[in-house]
Design a protein around this motif. Structure first.
Motif, mmCIF file in Angstrom:
data_model
loop_
_atom_site.group_PDB
_atom_site.id
_atom_site.type_symbol
_atom_site.label_atom_id
_atom_site.label_comp_id
_atom_site.label_asym_id
_atom_site.label_seq_id
_atom_site.Cartn_x
_atom_site.Cartn_y
_atom_site.Cartn_z
ATOM 1 N N LYS A 119 1.164 -0.927 -0.072
ATOM 2 C CA LYS A 119 0.509 -0.546 -0.163
ATOM 3 C C LYS A 119 0.960 1.101 -0.275
ATOM 4 O O LYS A 119 1.990 1.711 0.044
ATOM 5 N N ARG A 120 0.571 2.426 -0.517
ATOM 6 C CA ARG A 120 0.707 3.500 -0.461
ATOM 7 C C ARG A 120 1.098 3.967 0.801
ATOM 8 O O ARG A 120 -0.016 4.183 2.051
ATOM 9 N N CYS A 121 2.242 4.173 1.660
ATOM 10 C CA CYS A 121 3.085 5.194 2.661
ATOM 11 C C CYS A 121 4.314 5.387 2.350
ATOM 12 O O CYS A 121 4.471 5.876 1.600
#
Length: 104
Positions: free
Chosen positions: A66-68
């Motif tokens: 996931k984008r983080c």
């Protein structure tokens, strides 16, 4: 690479993900022996904190990515603070050493 910065983390991430493209799991020992200069156990632990991989008993497997932000990983933040502290000490010692040399 005990205190990986953003560039080092990007390089380590690419190497780990490339290794996991070919197999479902990879051992940390194998990665460290093949890429000792580019990957550290700290980098792997940061990737685990971010949820990019699962790391258990020396075995790495891909997780849902996931984008983080790197700053979402507590270990990354701690290591960057430690890096800054060490750099400050180094610079201070270097400045003091120059001063001592000029006094001689």
């Amino acid at each position: 690479m005990t205190h990986p910065d953003r560039d080092a983390m990007m390089q380590a991430y690419k190497l780990v993900m490339n290794a996991l493209k070919m197999r479902t799991t990879v051992s940390i020992k194998e990665l460290l022996s093949a890429y000792a200069e580019q990957i550290s156990e700290q980098a792997v632990k940061i990737m685990e904190e971010l949820g990019f991989i699962r790391y258990n008993n020396g075995i790495i497997e891909k997780a849902a990515i996931k984008r983080c932000s790197l700053e979402d990983a507590p270990l990354y933040v701690t290591l960057q603070q430690e890096r800054e502290r060490l750099e400050h000490i180094y610079k201070e010692n270097y400045r003091l050493s120059q001063h001592e040399l000029l006094r001689c």
